[in-house]
Design a protein around this motif. Structure first.
Motif, short mmCIF file in Angstrom:
data_model
loop_
_atom_site.label_atom_id
_atom_site.label_comp_id
_atom_site.label_asym_id
_atom_site.label_seq_id
_atom_site.Cartn_x
_atom_site.Cartn_y
_atom_site.Cartn_z
N VAL A 110 0.86 -1.19 0.00
CA VAL A 110 0.00 0.00 0.00
C VAL A 110 0.89 1.23 0.00
O VAL A 110 1.84 1.32 0.78
CB VAL A 110 -0.92 0.02 1.24
N SER A 111 0.60 2.17 -0.88
CA SER A 111 1.43 3.37 -0.98
C SER A 111 0.94 4.45 -0.03
O SER A 111 -0.24 4.58 0.26
CB SER A 111 1.41 3.91 -2.41
N ASN A 112 1.89 5.23 0.43
CA ASN A 112 1.61 6.44 1.21
C ASN A 112 2.53 7.51 0.69
O ASN A 112 3.57 7.81 1.29
CB ASN A 112 1.82 6.18 2.70
N GLY A 113 2.16 8.07 -0.46
CA GLY A 113 3.09 8.95 -1.16
C GLY A 113 4.21 8.10 -1.71
O GLY A 113 3.98 7.19 -2.49
N TYR A 114 5.45 8.38 -1.30
CA TYR A 114 6.58 7.56 -1.71
C TYR A 114 7.10 6.73 -0.54
O TYR A 114 8.27 6.36 -0.47
CB TYR A 114 7.68 8.43 -2.32
N LYS A 115 6.19 6.42 0.39
CA LYS A 115 6.42 5.41 1.41
C LYS A 115 5.46 4.27 1.14
O LYS A 115 4.36 4.47 0.65
CB LYS A 115 6.18 5.98 2.81
N TYR A 116 5.89 3.05 1.46
CA TYR A 116 5.03 1.89 1.21
C TYR A 116 4.95 1.04 2.46
O TYR A 116 5.95 0.81 3.14
CB TYR A 116 5.57 1.05 0.05
N ASP A 117 3.73 0.58 2.74
CA ASP A 117 3.48 -0.34 3.84
C ASP A 117 3.12 -1.70 3.28
O ASP A 117 2.67 -1.82 2.13
CB ASP A 117 2.35 0.17 4.73
N LEU A 118 3.31 -2.73 4.11
CA LEU A 118 2.88 -4.08 3.77
C LEU A 118 1.68 -4.42 4.63
O LEU A 118 1.71 -4.26 5.86
CB LEU A 118 4.01 -5.09 4.01
#
Length: 713
Positions: A655-663
């Motif tokens: 899942v994207s959060n801008g240019y951060k990604y979570d799993l």
């Protein structure tokens, strides 16, 4: 082969041709070995396609012939694999008795193609005097002497003609034909530790503005540098990325795209005399950013690429700075990329547009803004990152790999301009009449890495990094989880290779330049790899290294996956404005549409259920024997840079959060979800799960090392 056979007959109808020790009879598709000991050994029969290949190599003697040329001129543009071409070349080599390691007839040079190196003798013969290779062809000595004299005279005349033609060709090549320009000087503009990108040069103030980050976990901040005083200042602060900075005509303002999380803004920075920001004004707000921005010549408006909805293509818009009025300029129909870059000419009369097409091609379009007419529409066989108008407005600069081209807008002609000997990341702007501001990068820009599954608490020591001097992509684990398969590009040649943690690499297949390989997925039971080559679905057998194409390039397909038993493949195909889930039998090639409005699907590990993602992002589960009893499982994002995978208990997805990604992982039975941090400040979060579920395989940009240079030519 009808088209090529007609062309061949025209230029060979009165020719007697010898290649090395072989005389060629094109009409009978035979070779006659002049050194053969017996008549039976003398005649060598060729297949028609093999003869067509020889014919074209003779016609292009002295020139490298690429596989693309062979596809166009020998295979009549039919879609065949590179292995199919190699097989025909091998047949021709075998007929000629040629050794690929020490060739005397056909030389192969990677990235260039095939070259006929044997001596070719071409004689013009009158009708009825062609060679007859039947037994019993006896002539009197006088006739032989007369014929020999005539042939010698014809040979001398032919040699004289060749000398004249060569002289004319040299005159054309060096006097009339445009040639590449020599680089006169390369001057460093920046030398900061980290990565510089999206730069622009303002000639009157002699200043450069650019984005910079120190490492892959940092933000792209905005910097400005005076080349006359060598003073550098940082213009931005805070946790946001700044892209596509462009000077206004007077150099007092800078427009840029600012992204923070999923929120993007079009901003204008006003500068004072000390190069400090006196004001930052938000002009437009939107969700996603495609780095591209240019000023209107009177500084009244901005042109930029915008995707108004997730399923819309990128489109060029114009926004009036005072009224904030948004006007659509282009209307692409290619989803999902569309018009991804534009640049306005210095006088504001024309807009250059890069429009992505299928099959790894791009349309370079020049639009006359006043009349709304398309001045030119040229298809490129490569995908440039951007375009830059020259100072006179006569044409555009664009780059491919390490080569810079110039498109003459008056002549509609694309010619090579400059060849660099370093890694050219992009061209940004002109810095004089014969000067370009460019980016120089290291060859290794991406690495394949293993990371620990954040949902497992136990420590893992054997996490590998597969760092190679080239470009890697789309990795997957093999049956032996200590080995992986991935796309590898080195010296601009795309390949599919396997690589083990012991350092052993094996080449499975390679293709010519400008091909795009994606979505590789390995099936352990069949030892086969599934993938997409230029929108064409294929399977690759690891043992035989044979490629089997399942669809055509005319189909718009995406997100393929194996069935559990490996007998079928699921993929999404766009038909009109609707996506259909297709299931295709690998052996028979028969396909059947299953569901509409579905973009991806996977079977569970037992082959009992089908999980499919609809165009709204919702993931459903349905029994394989009936698709009607479906159950919602989770809501996933729709993006090409993220992925999802199934285990016996969970569905994992990024899942994207801008240019951060979570799993995120969601329990398939209870529906309960957990979320953990995966990547920071990345552009790409596709991953594969290790069979143990404790590790993830993904692509990460290597430590950035990019600087700006002025190239004078």
């Amino acid at each position: 082969m009808n088209g090529n056979s007609v062309n061949r007959a025209i230029w060979l109808e009165d020719k007697q041709i010898t290649v090395g020790q072989f005389q060629i009879d094109f009409k009978k598709t035979r070779l006659y070995d002049n050194n053969a000991e017996s008549e039976a050994e003398r005649v060598i029969k060729l297949e028609p396609l093999t003869m067509e290949l020889l014919c074209y190599l003779v016609k292009r003697q002295g020139d490298y012939v690429s596989q693309k040329e062979l596809l166009d001129h020998v295979w009549d543009g039919r879609i065949v694999s590179d292995n199919a071409i190699r097989r025909v070349v091998k047949k021709l080599r075998d007929a000629l008795g040629d050794d690929v390691k020490s060739p005397t007839y056909i030389k192969t040079v990677p990235s260039k193609g095939y070259l006929l190196i044997a001596e070719v003798n071409i004689e013009t013969v009158t009708q009825g005097n062609g060679a007859d290779h039947t037994v019993g062809n006896i002539q009197s000595p006088d006739n032989k002497n007369i014929r020999k004299t005539i042939q010698n005279q014809a040979k001398y005349l032919f040699i004289l003609l060749i000398v004249i033609l060569i002289t004319c060709y040299v005159a054309y090549a060096y006097i009339l034909k445009p040639t590449k320009k020599e680089i006169q000087q390369i001057k460093a503009v920046t030398s900061m530790s980290g990565e510089e990108d999206w730069a622009d040069y303002h000639k009157e103030s002699d200043m450069v503005v650019y984005s910079h980050r120190k490492d892959v976990s940092g933000f792209f901040n905005l910097y400005i540098k005076s080349l006359s005083t060598n003073v550098t200042k940082r213009l931005s602060s805070g946790e946001a990325n700044y892209y596509s900075a462009k000077f206004s005509k007077n150099g007092k303002k800078i427009a840029a795209q600012k992204q923070k999380g999923n929120h993007a803004e079009l901003v204008i920075l006003s500068l004072d005399d000390a190069m400090d920001v006196s004001k930052e004004e938000v002009i437009y707000e939107y969700d996603t950013s495609q780095p591209n921005l240019s000023w209107a010549p009177d500084d009244s408006a901005l042109y930029f690429s915008l995707k108004k909805q997730s399923d819309y293509p990128n489109t060029i818009f114009k926004i009036d700075i005072n009224s904030k009025r948004l006007t659509q300029v282009t209307y692409p129909d290619f989803n999902p990329y569309g018009d991804y870059f534009s640049a306005i000419s210095g006088d504001g009369s024309r807009l250059g547009v890069l429009r992505y097409s299928n099959y790894q091609r791009t349309h370079l379009i020049i639009l006359e803004l006043a009349s709304g007419k398309v001045q030119s529409n040229t298809v490129l066989d490569f995908i440039p990152q951007n375009i830059v108008w020259d100072e006179s407005g006569s044409g555009l600069y664009l780059s491919n790999n390490n080569e810079i081209f110039f498109f003459n807008a008056q002549k509609n002609e694309l010619t090579p301009q400059v060849q660099t000997d370093f890694g050219l990341s992009s061209i940004y702007s002109t810095c004089g009449k014969h000067c370009l501001l460019v980016g120089k990068e290291e060859e290794n820009v991406r690495d394949i890495i293993e990371v620990k599954n954040p949902f497992f608490n136990n420590s893992i020591n054997n996490l590998f990094e597969f760092s190679l001097a080239g470009k890697e992509g789309h990795p997957d684990y093999l049956a032996d989880s200590n080995s992986i398969v991935f796309r590898y590009e080195y010296d601009n040649i795309p390949q599919i290779v396997t690589y083990s943690t012991s350092g052993k690499m094996e080449l499975l297949t390679e293709f010519t330049q400008h091909h795009n390989i994606s979505d590789l997925e390995y099936h352990p039971k069949h030892h086969s790899i599934l993938g997409i080559l230029d929108r064409q679905l294929f399977t690759l057998d690891i043992n035989s290294k044979q490629i089997h194409y399942l669809t055509t390039q005319l189909e718009n397909i995406q997100n393929p996956s194996w069935s559990n038993d490996g007998r079928s493949i699921y993929f999404s195909r766009k038909e009109g404005n609707q996506f259909w889930l297709i299931r295709q039998d690998v052996n028979s090639g028969k396909s059947e549409p299953l569901l509409s409005n579905v973009v991806s699907a996977k079977e569970d590990l037992k082959g009992q259920y089908l999980y499919y993602q609809r165009t709204d992002g919702q993931l459903y589960r349905a029994p394989l024997d009936t698709m009607k009893e479906s159950k919602p499982i989770a809501k996933l994002e729709l993006a090409s840079n993220i992925s999802w995978h199934l285990t016996s208990q969970y569905v994992y997805y990024s899942v994207s959060n801008g240019y951060k990604y979570d799993l995120v992982r969601t329990d398939l039975n209870s529906g309960k979800s957990e979320r953990a941090s995966l990547l920071k400040y990345a552009f790409y979060a596709k991953f594969q799960l290790h069979p143990s579920e404790q590790k993830l395989l993904l692509l990460q940009r290597a430590a950035p090392s990019t600087d700006l240079y002025n190239v004078y030519f």
